[in-house]
Design a protein around this motif. Structure first.
Motif, PDB file in Angstrom:
ATOM      1  N   LEU A   1       0.990  -1.121   0.149  1.00 12.82           N
ATOM      2  CA  LEU A   1       0.082   0.224  -0.007  1.00 12.82           C
ATOM      3  C   LEU A   1       0.793   1.202  -0.064  1.00 12.82           C
ATOM      4  O   LEU A   1       1.491   1.693   1.123  1.00 12.82           O
ATOM      5  CB  LEU A   1      -0.852  -0.107   1.228  1.00 12.82           C
ATOM      6  N   ASP A   2       1.103   1.825  -1.177  1.00 12.54           N
ATOM      7  CA  ASP A   2       2.004   2.870  -1.291  1.00 12.54           C
ATOM      8  C   ASP A   2       1.419   3.992  -2.302  1.00 12.54           C
ATOM      9  O   ASP A   2       0.059   3.976  -2.648  1.00 12.54           O
ATOM     10  CB  ASP A   2       3.327   2.677  -1.639  1.00 12.54           C
ATOM     11  N   GLY A   3       2.008   4.974  -2.791  1.00 19.60           N
ATOM     12  CA  GLY A   3       1.682   5.991  -3.605  1.00 19.60           C
ATOM     13  C   GLY A   3       1.027   5.234  -5.057  1.00 19.60           C
ATOM     14  O   GLY A   3       0.460   6.011  -5.632  1.00 19.60           O
ATOM     15  N   GLY A   4       1.532   4.330  -5.403  1.00 14.50           N
ATOM     16  CA  GLY A   4       0.977   3.599  -6.543  1.00 14.50           C
ATOM     17  C   GLY A   4      -0.501   3.407  -6.605  1.00 14.50           C
ATOM     18  O   GLY A   4      -0.900   3.201  -7.788  1.00 14.50           O
ATOM     19  N   ILE A   5      -1.086   3.441  -5.278  1.00  9.27           N
ATOM     20  CA  ILE A   5      -2.501   3.162  -5.482  1.00  9.27           C
ATOM     21  C   ILE A   5      -3.465   4.252  -6.068  1.00  9.27           C
ATOM     22  O   ILE A   5      -4.569   4.336  -6.212  1.00  9.27           O
ATOM     23  CB  ILE A   5      -3.193   2.551  -4.175  1.00  9.27           C
ATOM     24  N   ALA A   6      -2.966   5.556  -5.959  1.00 13.97           N
ATOM     25  CA  ALA A   6      -3.599   6.723  -6.436  1.00 13.97           C
ATOM     26  C   ALA A   6      -4.701   6.684  -7.761  1.00 13.97           C
ATOM     27  O   ALA A   6      -5.480   7.024  -7.448  1.00 13.97           O
ATOM     28  CB  ALA A   6      -2.738   8.016  -6.444  1.00 13.97           C
ATOM     29  N   PRO A   7      -3.976   6.071  -8.745  1.00 11.73           N
ATOM     30  CA  PRO A   7      -4.999   6.169  -9.985  1.00 11.73           C
ATOM     31  C   PRO A   7      -6.243   5.301  -9.755  1.00 11.73           C
ATOM     32  O   PRO A   7      -7.382   5.589 -10.080  1.00 11.73           O
ATOM     33  CB  PRO A   7      -4.054   5.675 -10.987  1.00 11.73           C
ATOM     34  N   ARG A   8      -5.968   4.272  -9.185  1.00 15.48           N
ATOM     35  CA  ARG A   8      -7.095   3.255  -8.745  1.00 15.48           C
ATOM     36  C   ARG A   8      -8.035   3.832  -7.845  1.00 15.48           C
ATOM     37  O   ARG A   8      -9.333   3.665  -8.020  1.00 15.48           O
ATOM     38  CB  ARG A   8      -6.741   1.868  -8.454  1.00 15.48           C
ATOM     39  N   LEU A   9      -7.541   4.605  -6.850  1.00 15.18           N
ATOM     40  CA  LEU A   9      -8.634   5.198  -5.922  1.00 15.18           C
ATOM     41  C   LEU A   9      -9.462   6.315  -6.601  1.00 15.18           C
ATOM     42  O   LEU A   9     -10.687   6.422  -6.317  1.00 15.18           O
ATOM     43  CB  LEU A   9      -7.823   5.776  -4.675  1.00 15.18           C
ATOM     44  N   GLN A  10      -8.727   6.967  -7.567  1.00 15.73           N
ATOM     45  CA  GLN A  10      -9.384   8.189  -8.440  1.00 15.73           C
ATOM     46  C   GLN A  10     -10.520   7.624  -9.174  1.00 15.73           C
ATOM     47  O   GLN A  10     -11.475   8.146  -9.251  1.00 15.73           O
ATOM     48  CB  GLN A  10      -8.262   8.683  -9.100  1.00 15.73           C
ATOM     49  N   ARG A  11     -10.134   6.544  -9.811  1.00  9.14           N
ATOM     50  CA  ARG A  11     -11.279   5.785 -10.622  1.00  9.14           C
ATOM     51  C   ARG A  11     -12.611   5.297  -9.646  1.00  9.14           C
ATOM     52  O   ARG A  11     -13.731   5.527 -10.189  1.00  9.14           O
ATOM     53  CB  ARG A  11     -10.635   4.327 -11.121  1.00  9.14           C
ATOM     54  N   LEU A  12     -12.371   4.612  -8.305  1.00  4.49           N
ATOM     55  CA  LEU A  12     -13.269   4.599  -7.546  1.00  4.49           C
ATOM     56  C   LEU A  12     -14.271   5.698  -7.310  1.00  4.49           C
ATOM     57  O   LEU A  12     -15.508   5.762  -7.198  1.00  4.49           O
ATOM     58  CB  LEU A  12     -12.693   3.968  -6.385  1.00  4.49           C
ATOM     59  N   LEU A  13     -13.494   6.703  -7.118  1.00  2.00           N
ATOM     60  CA  LEU A  13     -14.204   8.100  -6.574  1.00  2.00           C
ATOM     61  C   LEU A  13     -15.002   8.579  -7.594  1.00  2.00           C
ATOM     62  O   LEU A  13     -16.104   9.424  -7.455  1.00  2.00           O
ATOM     63  CB  LEU A  13     -13.047   9.051  -5.805  1.00  2.00           C
ATOM     64  N   ALA A  14     -14.524   8.422  -8.788  1.00  4.05           N
ATOM     65  CA  ALA A  14     -15.228   8.820 -10.054  1.00  4.05           C
ATOM     66  C   ALA A  14     -16.057   7.932 -10.490  1.00  4.05           C
ATOM     67  O   ALA A  14     -17.045   8.337 -11.516  1.00  4.05           O
ATOM     68  CB  ALA A  14     -14.175   9.402 -11.214  1.00  4.05           C
ATOM     69  N   ALA A  15     -16.333   6.811 -10.212  1.00  7.51           N
ATOM     70  CA  ALA A  15     -17.327   5.748 -10.764  1.00  7.51           C
ATOM     71  C   ALA A  15     -18.723   6.192 -10.452  1.00  7.51           C
ATOM     72  O   ALA A  15     -19.175   6.583  -9.144  1.00  7.51           O
ATOM     73  CB  ALA A  15     -16.688   4.412 -10.206  1.00  7.51           C
TER      74      ALA A  15
ATOM     75  N   ALA B   1      -5.145  -8.076   0.515  1.00 11.14           N
ATOM     76  CA  ALA B   1      -4.030  -8.794   0.343  1.00 11.14           C
ATOM     77  C   ALA B   1      -2.913  -7.933   0.584  1.00 11.14           C
ATOM     78  O   ALA B   1      -1.689  -8.213   0.204  1.00 11.14           O
ATOM     79  CB  ALA B   1      -3.931  -8.858  -1.295  1.00 11.14           C
ATOM     80  N   VAL B   2      -3.033  -6.810   1.205  1.00  5.26           N
ATOM     81  CA  VAL B   2      -1.881  -5.825   1.663  1.00  5.26           C
ATOM     82  C   VAL B   2      -1.185  -6.456   2.892  1.00  5.26           C
ATOM     83  O   VAL B   2      -1.591  -6.787   3.707  1.00  5.26           O
ATOM     84  CB  VAL B   2      -2.519  -4.354   2.197  1.00  5.26           C
ATOM     85  N   ARG B   3       0.075  -6.492   2.565  1.00  2.03           N
ATOM     86  CA  ARG B   3       1.056  -7.036   3.345  1.00  2.03           C
ATOM     87  C   ARG B   3       2.127  -5.847   4.086  1.00  2.03           C
ATOM     88  O   ARG B   3       2.523  -6.186   5.139  1.00  2.03           O
ATOM     89  CB  ARG B   3       1.564  -8.203   2.837  1.00  2.03           C
ATOM     90  N   SER B   4       2.201  -4.812   3.462  1.00  4.56           N
ATOM     91  CA  SER B   4       2.899  -3.671   4.058  1.00  4.56           C
ATOM     92  C   SER B   4       2.323  -2.243   3.599  1.00  4.56           C
ATOM     93  O   SER B   4       1.493  -2.568   2.418  1.00  4.56           O
ATOM     94  CB  SER B   4       4.310  -3.888   3.446  1.00  4.56           C
ATOM     95  N   ALA B   5       2.664  -1.393   4.193  1.00 10.90           N
ATOM     96  CA  ALA B   5       2.303   0.063   3.911  1.00 10.90           C
ATOM     97  C   ALA B   5       3.086   0.999   4.286  1.00 10.90           C
ATOM     98  O   ALA B   5       3.736   0.806   5.195  1.00 10.90           O
ATOM     99  CB  ALA B   5       0.677   0.185   4.629  1.00 10.90           C
ATOM    100  N   ASP B   6       3.300   2.282   3.459  1.00  5.76           N
ATOM    101  CA  ASP B   6       3.715   3.280   4.025  1.00  5.76           C
ATOM    102  C   ASP B   6       3.006   4.536   4.307  1.00  5.76           C
ATOM    103  O   ASP B   6       1.660   4.300   4.146  1.00  5.76           O
ATOM    104  CB  ASP B   6       4.856   3.420   2.865  1.00  5.76           C
ATOM    105  N   ALA B   7       3.410   5.538   4.804  1.00  3.84           N
ATOM    106  CA  ALA B   7       2.600   6.545   5.114  1.00  3.84           C
ATOM    107  C   ALA B   7       1.860   7.279   4.126  1.00  3.84           C
ATOM    108  O   ALA B   7       0.825   7.815   4.140  1.00  3.84           O
ATOM    109  CB  ALA B   7       3.344   7.752   5.556  1.00  3.84           C
ATOM    110  N   THR B   8       2.388   7.340   2.748  1.00  2.00           N
ATOM    111  CA  THR B   8       1.766   7.895   1.664  1.00  2.00           C
ATOM    112  C   THR B   8       0.559   7.013   1.308  1.00  2.00           C
ATOM    113  O   THR B   8      -0.672   7.574   0.938  1.00  2.00           O
ATOM    114  CB  THR B   8       2.552   7.927   0.491  1.00  2.00           C
ATOM    115  N   GLY B   9       0.887   5.584   1.283  1.00  4.23           N
ATOM    116  CA  GLY B   9      -0.321   5.038   0.826  1.00  4.23           C
ATOM    117  C   GLY B   9      -1.576   5.133   1.892  1.00  4.23           C
ATOM    118  O   GLY B   9      -2.552   4.952   1.640  1.00  4.23           O
ATOM    119  N   CYS B  10      -0.896   4.919   3.184  1.00  6.62           N
ATOM    120  CA  CYS B  10      -1.986   5.027   4.239  1.00  6.62           C
ATOM    121  C   CYS B  10      -2.874   6.214   4.261  1.00  6.62           C
ATOM    122  O   CYS B  10      -4.294   6.291   4.237  1.00  6.62           O
ATOM    123  CB  CYS B  10      -1.426   5.180   5.716  1.00  6.62           C
ATOM    124  N   THR B  11      -2.227   7.647   3.740  1.00  5.40           N
ATOM    125  CA  THR B  11      -2.835   8.764   3.792  1.00  5.40           C
ATOM    126  C   THR B  11      -3.955   8.849   2.361  1.00  5.40           C
ATOM    127  O   THR B  11      -5.119   9.130   2.608  1.00  5.40           O
ATOM    128  CB  THR B  11      -2.013  10.026   3.367  1.00  5.40           C
TER     129      THR B  11
END
Length: 426
Positions: A201-215, A226-236
């Motif tokens: 879970l990191d900054g790479g999830i941004a496009p997919r989150l945007q898709r959900l919000l716009a759907a 399936a998340v096994r690790s996370a950083d501050a950016t992904g959590c935010t």
């Protein structure tokens, strides 16, 4: 921490010896060093860290044990020795079809038929009577009652049998999930937007989150199992997306929340700000969306102590439900809360959804009741798709509807492919 309850019986651990010394001093009238605020806080932090670690291990073990259980409705029991040393859990794609085995008690079948016909009170009475015999060894009638009470909004009766269930099976009872508001019922059908995240879970999830919000979908499903690790950016990023969906009143299914919380907890320690605020706030949001108020308040206090800031307030979630992680990614077709009659419009919408797809996933997380006529018509339409070599899955079924579909032979398609039924997990 049911799996580790035996730890409470031991008295030869250093912590227990220390408590014994304290108790002896108190009886002798001597001042205890636990009276100091610093020492109490230290003991509290140690206890929480230990509890979190045990919760994490128990989650992994209970998942493995659950996956190795016999099919729902089966009277076969796993030998005791197997529980002591569980085999590695199979992948979700390798799990047997949990709903494929026919029901083993008349009360299950008759209760499903009565409920499908709109006779909820008669179905409830029959299932409650079965708890004294069939329900002594099998959990299926209990699960059917839980789903019946949730679908009909009977919170008090749900909580009553939840206490009996926890006592009888020595396990945690399911959480109450109220049905969606009546005024929202007509809107809950169509293609649901779905995204699965992991293993990082990191900054790479941004496009997919945007898709959900716009759907423009009647329901959004977020799978974080399936998340096994996370950083501050992904959590935010995930935190902001979940808060936006909740505040907008969007229909949301959160899958795999427990798995993500188990990933976050080892990152957090009372008084340690190294991980930053984002993982703490994401944990609180997940607890809120899961409607776990007591756990929320405890974690909120830890957040307050760590950052010396006022924590968020608990708000009972609306339009939100939780589910187990699913192996199949992609958008789903959301079935309505009530599926009654010949349901021609619904069947045509399913056909439209099927165009160009090899796997059809019908999301039943909001399906409260399906009658015999609609179930029979849907079976015929889905069978046509399996004959075209499409894979058909009905996910997150409630156990009363699943019992009806098993009775109708949904999982025994003459073409051999069958229709896979996946009731939600308790």
């Amino acid at each position: 921490m049911g799996l580790f309850s035996f730890l409470k019986k031991k008295s030869d651990t250093p912590a227990d010896e220390e408590l014994l010394v304290v108790d002896t001093r108190l009886r002798a009238g001597e001042p205890s060093r636990l009276e100091s605020e610093a020492e109490r806080e230290r003991q509290r932090a140690i206890a929480r860290a230990t509890a979190a670690k045990i919760d994490e291990i128990e989650l992994e073990m209970s998942s493995a044990i659950f996956d190795d259980e016999p099919a729902w409705g089966s009277t076969a029991r796993r030998p005791a020795a197997a529980a002591a040393v569980p085999e590695p859990a199979p992948g979700l794609d390798e799990l047997p079809d949990a709903a494929a085995v026919p029901a083993t008690a008349p009360a299950v079948e008759e209760g499903a038929i009565l409920y499908a016909n709109g006779q909820a009170a008669a179905a409830e009475s029959l299932l409650r009577d079965s708890l004294a015999d069939f329900g002594r060894i099998e959990r299926l009638p209990w699960w059917m009652l839980f789903d019946l009470y949730q679908a009909t909004g009977q919170g008090a009766r749900f909580e009553s049998i939840a206490i009996d269930y926890a006592s009888h099976f020595e396990t945690s009872p399911p959480a109450w999930q109220p049905p969606p508001p009546a005024q929202d019922v007509p809107q809950l059908t169509g293609v649901a937007a779905t995204e699965s995240f992991g293993p990082v879970l990191d900054g790479g999830i941004a496009p997919r989150l945007q898709r959900l919000l716009a759907a423009h979908a009647p329901l959004v499903r977020v799978d974080v199992g399936a998340v096994r690790s996370a950083d501050a950016t992904g959590c935010t990023l995930l935190l902001k997306a979940l808060q936006t969906l909740r505040k907008e009143g969007r229909e949301l299914v959160l899958a795999g929340a427990d798995a993500l919380m188990a990933t976050l907890r080892p990152m957090l320690a009372v008084g340690d700000r190294t991980a930053g605020e984002a993982p703490w706030l994401l944990l609180l949001e997940l607890l809120l969306l899961s409607n776990r108020e007591k756990d929320f308040e405890e974690s909120a206090m830890d957040y307050c102590v760590t950052f010396e800031l006022s924590p968020p307030s608990f708000e009972t979630p609306r339009h939100v439900s939780t589910a187990a992680p699913a192996p199949v990614a992609g958008d789903r077709f959301l079935l309505p809360p009530l599926a009654l009659g010949e349901c021609a419009a619904l069947l045509d919408a399913v056909d439209a959804y099927a165009e160009g797809r090899e796997i059809l996933v019908l999301d039943c997380s909001r399906l409260a009741r399906m009658d015999y006529a609609c179930a029979t018509a849907l079976q015929g339409r889905l069978r046509a798709h399996t004959e075209q070599q499409r894979r058909v899955e009905l996910r997150d079924l409630n156990h009363v509807v699943a019992a009806l579909l098993r009775l109708l032979g949904y999982t025994h398609d003459e073409g051999g492919a069958g229709i896979r039924l996946y009731p939600h997990r308790y």
